[in-house]
Each structure stands twice: as structure tokens, then as C-alpha cells.
Design a protein around this motif. Structure first.
Motif, PDB file in Angstrom:
ATOM      1  N   VAL A 195     -49.422  44.941  24.274  1.00 52.89           N
ATOM      2  CA  VAL A 195     -49.644  45.080  22.839  1.00 52.89           C
ATOM      3  C   VAL A 195     -48.320  45.261  22.113  1.00 52.89           C
ATOM      4  CG1 VAL A 195     -50.575  46.687  21.141  1.00 52.89           C
ATOM      5  CG2 VAL A 195     -52.023  45.867  22.984  1.00 52.89           C
ATOM      6  N   SER A 196     -47.384  46.010  22.720  1.00 51.78           N
ATOM      7  CA  SER A 196     -46.113  46.272  22.038  1.00 51.78           C
ATOM      8  C   SER A 196     -45.311  44.984  21.867  1.00 51.78           C
ATOM      9  CB  SER A 196     -45.293  47.305  22.801  1.00 51.78           C
ATOM     10  OG  SER A 196     -44.654  46.704  23.910  1.00 51.78           O
ATOM     11  N   LEU A 197     -45.597  43.984  22.680  1.00 52.09           N
ATOM     12  CA  LEU A 197     -44.904  42.700  22.521  1.00 52.09           C
ATOM     13  C   LEU A 197     -45.507  41.878  21.389  1.00 52.09           C
ATOM     14  CD1 LEU A 197     -44.539  41.755  26.279  1.00 52.09           C
ATOM     15  CD2 LEU A 197     -42.668  42.168  24.697  1.00 52.09           C
ATOM     16  N   GLY A 198     -46.614  42.357  20.844  1.00 49.80           N
ATOM     17  CA  GLY A 198     -47.243  41.637  19.752  1.00 49.80           C
ATOM     18  C   GLY A 198     -48.365  40.717  20.202  1.00 49.80           C
ATOM     19  N   LEU A 199     -48.778  40.830  21.478  1.00 52.71           N
ATOM     20  CA  LEU A 199     -49.892  39.998  21.945  1.00 52.71           C
ATOM     21  C   LEU A 199     -51.198  40.482  21.330  1.00 52.71           C
ATOM     22  CD1 LEU A 199     -49.032  39.704  25.751  1.00 52.71           C
ATOM     23  CD2 LEU A 199     -48.960  37.871  24.075  1.00 52.71           C
ATOM     24  N   ASP A 203     -55.334  37.909  24.218  1.00 54.24           N
ATOM     25  CA  ASP A 203     -54.263  37.482  25.120  1.00 54.24           C
ATOM     26  C   ASP A 203     -53.932  38.566  26.132  1.00 54.24           C
ATOM     27  OD1 ASP A 203     -54.017  35.005  24.098  1.00 54.24           O
ATOM     28  OD2 ASP A 203     -52.164  35.354  22.975  1.00 54.24           O
ATOM     29  N   PHE A 207     -54.223  37.412  29.906  1.00 56.52           N
ATOM     30  CA  PHE A 207     -52.997  37.161  30.684  1.00 56.52           C
ATOM     31  C   PHE A 207     -52.499  38.381  31.446  1.00 56.52           C
ATOM     32  CE2 PHE A 207     -52.904  33.928  27.375  1.00 56.52           C
ATOM     33  CZ  PHE A 207     -52.742  32.805  28.159  1.00 56.52           C
TER      34      PHE A 207
ATOM     35  N   GLN B  74     -50.320  43.350  14.501  1.00 58.40           N
ATOM     36  CA  GLN B  74     -49.735  42.401  15.465  1.00 58.40           C
ATOM     37  C   GLN B  74     -48.386  41.830  15.028  1.00 58.40           C
ATOM     38  OE1 GLN B  74     -52.807  39.681  16.973  1.00 58.40           O
ATOM     39  NE2 GLN B  74     -51.112  38.557  17.878  1.00 58.40           N
ATOM     40  N   ARG B  77     -45.665  44.568  15.286  1.00 57.60           N
ATOM     41  CA  ARG B  77     -45.212  44.874  16.645  1.00 57.60           C
ATOM     42  C   ARG B  77     -44.249  43.810  17.153  1.00 57.60           C
ATOM     43  NH1 ARG B  77     -51.001  45.888  18.093  1.00 57.60           N
ATOM     44  NH2 ARG B  77     -51.383  48.101  17.709  1.00 57.60           N
ATOM     45  N   GLN B  78     -44.435  42.568  16.651  1.00 58.31           N
ATOM     46  CA  GLN B  78     -43.511  41.517  17.072  1.00 58.31           C
ATOM     47  C   GLN B  78     -42.104  41.760  16.539  1.00 58.31           C
ATOM     48  OE1 GLN B  78     -45.452  37.912  15.725  1.00 58.31           O
ATOM     49  NE2 GLN B  78     -47.302  38.467  16.846  1.00 58.31           N
ATOM     50  N   LEU B 101     -44.093  35.166  28.419  1.00 50.66           N
ATOM     51  CA  LEU B 101     -45.502  35.257  28.013  1.00 50.66           C
ATOM     52  C   LEU B 101     -45.678  35.429  26.493  1.00 50.66           C
ATOM     53  CD1 LEU B 101     -48.521  35.450  28.625  1.00 50.66           C
ATOM     54  CD2 LEU B 101     -48.226  37.912  28.935  1.00 50.66           C
ATOM     55  N   ALA B 102     -45.072  36.479  25.947  1.00 55.33           N
ATOM     56  CA  ALA B 102     -45.304  36.751  24.516  1.00 55.33           C
ATOM     57  C   ALA B 102     -44.747  35.634  23.617  1.00 55.33           C
ATOM     58  CB  ALA B 102     -44.727  38.114  24.138  1.00 55.33           C
ATOM     59  N   ARG B 104     -44.423  32.519  24.270  1.00 53.27           N
ATOM     60  CA  ARG B 104     -45.295  31.346  24.411  1.00 53.27           C
ATOM     61  C   ARG B 104     -46.559  31.522  23.595  1.00 53.27           C
ATOM     62  NH1 ARG B 104     -46.913  31.435  30.022  1.00 53.27           N
ATOM     63  NH2 ARG B 104     -48.668  30.220  29.274  1.00 53.27           N
ATOM     64  N   ARG B 105     -47.201  32.672  23.740  1.00 49.53           N
ATOM     65  CA  ARG B 105     -48.485  32.883  23.080  1.00 49.53           C
ATOM     66  C   ARG B 105     -48.320  32.995  21.572  1.00 49.53           C
ATOM     67  NH1 ARG B 105     -52.137  30.728  25.179  1.00 49.53           N
ATOM     68  NH2 ARG B 105     -53.562  31.928  23.893  1.00 49.53           N
ATOM     69  N   ILE B 106     -47.197  33.575  21.141  1.00 49.73           N
ATOM     70  CA  ILE B 106     -47.086  33.860  19.715  1.00 49.73           C
ATOM     71  C   ILE B 106     -46.473  32.685  18.940  1.00 49.73           C
ATOM     72  CG2 ILE B 106     -45.878  35.341  18.069  1.00 49.73           C
ATOM     73  CD1 ILE B 106     -46.732  37.536  20.376  1.00 49.73           C
ATOM     74  N   ALA B 151     -38.536  42.414  25.868  1.00 47.64           N
ATOM     75  CA  ALA B 151     -38.691  42.845  24.472  1.00 47.64           C
ATOM     76  C   ALA B 151     -37.761  42.039  23.558  1.00 47.64           C
ATOM     77  CB  ALA B 151     -38.400  44.332  24.351  1.00 47.64           C
ATOM     78  N   MET B 154     -38.605  38.491  21.964  1.00 53.25           N
ATOM     79  CA  MET B 154     -39.373  38.348  20.725  1.00 53.25           C
ATOM     80  C   MET B 154     -38.463  38.457  19.495  1.00 53.25           C
ATOM     81  SD  MET B 154     -42.389  37.618  21.469  1.00 53.25           S
ATOM     82  CE  MET B 154     -43.065  37.758  19.822  1.00 53.25           C
TER      83      MET B 154
END
Lengths: 290, 241
Positions: A195-199, A203, A207, B74, B77-78, B101-102, B104-106, B151, B154
Motif C-alpha cells: 500500500v505504501s508504494l501506492g498500489l 493489486d 500481486f 493512493q 502514497r505514490q 511491481l508498483a 508497472r501497475r501504476i 520506494a 516510484m
């Protein structure tokens, strides 16, 4: 194998160059091993001999032998039983993926944390209480006889469909609990990191949480699949002529119970290796985790 | 002002952990939070990253109130990266996959498109030879550096570090602190909860001493470490130094 290799190790280090090639401890252990093997072999032989000698001495043995272990009946019915078993396998094959998917959906509903999704969570809780609380055979009866009773047109009155539905409904309640145990075993810190990564929540589950959770519960889920393979036979109560019902037909035809023994043997040929494989998987996983 | 915290309150049940915290962090500044366990350092960081909802008070990022309940957490947090004490790498992915991962998804971009960016990060922190390793194949120091890279991938504007060296063997602490020094030199805005007093004194622009949910004293490190105004600060420092 593994044990003897492990025991050989100290010989190389500690007692190398000794006349016998074995340390005193190793000689003693070897003696003890030989003794315990002898005891095990002797007691097993005695137990088998007792069964082989004593059981035929019972007054009803000859009748039981004729009724349950009749070679002629066995030879005549076994091929047809084997054929009927394919129906069990087929039902298993189409039930298992449906159970895996519906069970996962239920587990995810149960994991819902936002208040807006509370109805789904409540549904999943009630569902699991209901279907884990009622015997599978009752679910099969109620659905298998109840729904076609609505007078639905073909093919919607088929016992295959409603038998499948009943098995899927019942078993997914158990499998959902297995998934849930896996999901809850993933530490909260993994969710925090995702969550802290913004997912997004979706997701994060897809994942991060589920791949780890599912890997952990595969052995437990496999145990459920093994009992599913057996419980498929219960669908025969609402019509389909699978192995159990076929055996019943032969029992009536030949007035002999041997077909049931044949059916049991066929189940064992499938379930025993499957059980062993799952035991090995569990052992391997425990080794990896420790 | 990059980040501003105004009268922040946070409680867990009856336990009030943050009791009206005010803190201002300028662009490119490194702020170290020190204080005993349970003084509210970690909770403060978790609130800034919106991992915990605040009970009262406001947090502003570039003037935008991120604690506004209407605000979607969301995208916030990014913009704020966080690194944890126990690394929290995803154990079923190798280092590169953890990092990709992050993004790619974001961003919706492919592995191939994003790979050069990730590779550059691994090289910047001397971990290029660990990209294909799984977390359990790396030392704690390496795992923590991968977590920092994850981290950074992002492109956050602020980085939060929650006692990132506390779980490490002593000989591995240095390599992680080196990464923090490097980030500081590159101008990253950072907030650290830390027990590494020597490091805080050397690198921080500002040190805040937290005691029972309040910032009891704050100031430049030389002032706070050499001439603490509050007796509690002096007492804490005498215990840990």
C-alpha cells in the motif's frame, strides 16, 4: 538411506583408522537397529498370521468370503466398474476448478475490510456456516431433488448439473476457509509495504498477498480435493450411474457384495498415491519454512 | 515548505500515541526523529504515509491537505516513499520484480520500458549483481537497500525511513546509512525515525526529540545533542550516547 548416510559421517571424522572401521557408538547403534528391525518383522508376522489363521476360523467366514471376495463375480464386474469410475473422475475434473474459483471468491469476500463491502463479508460468513454445517449428502438431496422438482425443461433437470452445483456449493465453503487461513497468514507488513508504494487494494491482493497465500495452502487444499474425489460418489444418490451405483446394480444382479470391494479397490488406487503425494508436499513445505 | 504537520493527534483505542505534533520539513531537508520506543515516531511516519488515519490535525504536502478524508490516498502514497524496519520485501519476487511491481501497475508501462530505470537505480546503489536474487538469498543490508530502491522507483518527493537499520547486524548498518547519505547529497527530502544518534548528528538538518507523543524539543543537531534545553532530552541522550 538418509539415516545411514548421516550415521556414516562421524565414522569419517571421529573413528577413521580404527581396526573395524566403526566407532564403538556406531557398533552399538548398528546392533540396536538390527534388533529393532527383527522385533518389528516378528510382531508384524505374528499379527498377519493371527488374521490369516483366526479370521477363517470364525463361524461366518465362508459366507462372508463368498459374499465379499467372490473371484468369479469380481472378474465379471471389475471392467464395468472401472468404466463407471470414469464418470467419477469426470465429475471430479469439472467440479475441482469451479470449487477453486468460487472458494477464492468467497475468501476474498470474507477478507473485505471496507464498510461498504460488509454485506459481502456477511454473506461469506453465513455461507460458510451454512454449507459447512450441513452434511454434503443432504445438500445433494435438497438441491438434486428440489431444483429439478421446479419442472425445469431439459437439460436443466439433469442430475449432473445439480449434483455438480451441490458439490461445488459444499466444498467451496471448506476451500474458502483454507484460502482464508492462507490470506491471514500473510503478515500485515506485506500489505503495508504494498500500500505504501501506492498500489491499489486489488493489486495488493493480486500481486502480493494471494501469490504467497495460495502457495502456502496448496497442500491443505489438496486434502480437500482427495475427499472430493471420494464424495463424488454421493451424487449417485440422485441418479448418475457412477461406480458406486454401478456396484449396487451388480450387487442386486449377482446377490453378492464383491462389486463393492472392487469399487473400494479402484478408489484406493487413486486416493492412496494422491494422499502420499500431499503428505510429501506438506513435509517439504515444513522443511522449507523451518 | 515541503511537508507541514499541524497539531496531529492519533490514538489507538484509549492509547493516545500522538498528542498534537507540529513539524515543518523544507525541501531537501533531512529530519531525524529520536526518542524512546513507544514515543510515537513510527506512528507519526505511518500517519504521514496515510497508513494510519489521523484522529485530528492536518498534514500538508506542498500545501495540499493529504489528511482530507475526501482525498484519495493512493496518489498521495505514490508521492511519499516509505522504508520499514523489517524491509518487507515481497519474498516471492526477485529484487528486480520487487522494484518493478508498483511502477508497472501504476504507470501501466511494460517491464521492458521500465527496466532501464530500475537497472540505473540498482547500479547507483551498487546492487546490479543482485537484481535476480530473491530476498532470502540476500543479506539484511542488501534487502534493505533493495527496499529503498523499490520506494525510489516510484520517484517519491519525500522519503520516510522507519528505523531502517534497527533489524540489521551491526556490520551491515554502514552500507544502509551510506545510501541515506547519498540520498541526502542528491537533495531528497527525508524524515527518519532512528536510534543511530551518531548518524543523526552527522547528517540531519534538524533533530526532533519525541517524548510521550509530543515533540518535546527540536533544533539543529549540534544544539540538540550538545546543549539540550529540556531535562528529559538530556536524560534520554545520556542513556543512549
Amino acid at each position: 538411506m538418509g539415516a545411514s548416510e548421516r550415521q556414516a559421517a562421524p565414522a569419517g571424522s571421529g573413528a577413521a583408522g580404527r581396526e573395524s572401521g566403526l566407532s564403538r557408538r556406531e557398533r552399538r547403534e548398528r546392533r540396536e537397529r538390527r534388533r529393532s528391525m527383527l522385533i518389528a518383522a516378528a510382531s508384524t508376522a505374528i499379527a498377519i498370521a493371527a488374521i490369516v489363521i483366526l479370521v477363517p476360523m470364525t463361524p461366518g467366514w465362508e459366507k462372508v468370503q463368498k459374499a465379499f471376495f467372490n473371484e468369479a463375480v469380481f472378474v465379471k464386474t471389475f471392467p464395468k466398474l472401472l468404466e463407471a469410475f470414469w464418470l467419477d473422475v469426470a465429475m471430479f475434473l469439472w467440479c475441482a476448478p469451479l470449487i477453486a474459483v468460487w472458494g477464492l471468491v468467497l475468501a476474498l469476500m470474507r477478507d473485505a475490510r471496507s464498510p461498504a463491502l460488509y454485506p459481502l463479508k456477511l454473506f461469506a460468513i453465513l455461507y460458510s456456516d451454512l454449507f459447512r454445517g450441513v452434511p454434503v449428502i443432504l445438500v445433494i438431496y435438497l438441491i438434486g431433488f428440489g431444483i429439478p422438482g421446479l419442472g425445469l425443461p431439459r437439460p436443466w433437470n439433469s442430475p449432473y448439473i445439480w449434483g455438480t452445483v451441490a458439490l461445488v456449493l459444499s466444498y467451496s465453503a471448506y476451500v474458502a476457509e483454507v484460502y482464508r487461513a492462507g490470506i491471514e497468514s500473510i503478515h500485515e507488513s506485506q500489505r503495508a509495504a504494498a500500500v505504501s508504494l501506492g498500489l491499489s487494494h486489488g493489486d495488493m491482493m493480486r500481486f502480493v498477498v494471494l501469490p504467497q497465500a495460495i502457495r502456502r495452502v496448496i497442500p491443505a487444499a489438496m486434502n480437500n480435493l482427495i475427499s472430493l474425489q471420494k464424495d463424488v460418489a454421493l451424487v449417485s444418490f440422485i441418479g448418475p450411474v457412477e461406480i458406486f451405483r454401478q456396484a449396487g446394480v451388480y450387487k442386486s444382479l449377482y446377490a453378492n457384495f464383491t462389486p463393492y470391494v472392487g469399487a473400494a479397490l479402484i478408489f484406493l488406487v487413486v486416493t492412496v498415491p494422491a494422499t502420499r503425494a500431499v503428505d510429501r508436499m506438506i513435509a517439504r513445505q515444513q522443511r522449507r519454512q523451518s | 515548505m515541503k511537508l507541514e504537520i499541524i497539531d496531529l493527534w492519533k490514538k489507538f483505542g484509549a492509547n493516545v500515541v500522538c498528542k498534537g505534533i507540529d513539524l515543518a520539513v523544507n525541501e531537501g531537508e533531512m529530519v531525524c526523529l529520536i526518542g524512546a520506543s513507544g514515543s510515537g515516531k513510527s506512528t507519526l511516519l505511518r500517519c504521514i504515509n496515510l497508513l494510519e488515519p489521523v484522529d485530528d490535525g492536518r498534514i500538508l504536502l506542498d500545501g495540499l491537505e493529504i489528511t482530507d478524508p475526501e482525498q484519495d490516498p493512493q496518489p498521495i502514497r505514490q508521492r511519499i516513499g516509505m522504508v520499514f524496519q523489517s524491509y518487507n520485501l515481497f519474498p516471492h519476487m526477485n529484487a528486480l520484480e520487487n522494484v518493478l511491481l508498483a511502477p508497472r501497475r501504476i504507470t501501466g508501462r511494460s517491464r521492458a520500458e521500465l527496466r532501464p530505470m530500475a537497472e540505473a537505480l540498482f547500479e547507483r546503489f551498487n546492487l546490479a549483481d543482485r537484481m535476480g536474487h530473491y530476498p532470502d538469498q540476500m543479506s539484511g543490508g542488501q534487502q534493505q537497500r533493495v527496499a529503498i530502491i523499490r520506494a525510489l522507483a516510484m520517484k517519491p518527493e519525500v522519503m520516510l525511513f522507519d528505523e531502517v537499520t534497527s533489524a540489521l547486524d551491526p556490520e551491515l548498518v554502514g552500507e544502509v546509512l551510506d545510501v541515506l547519505r547519498q540520498l541526502k547529497a542528491e537533495g531528497m527530502t527525508m524524515i527518519l525515525a532512528t536510534h543511530e544518534m551518531g548518524f543523526a548528528r552527522e547528517v540531519a538538518d534538524k533533530v526532533c526529540f519525541l517524548d510521550a507523543g509530543r515533540i518535546l524539543e527540536e533544533g539543529p543537531p549540534e544544539q540538540l545533542f550538545e546543549r539540550p534545553r529540556e531535562p528529559r532530552t538530556a536524560e534520554f541522550l545520556s542513556r543512549v550516547l
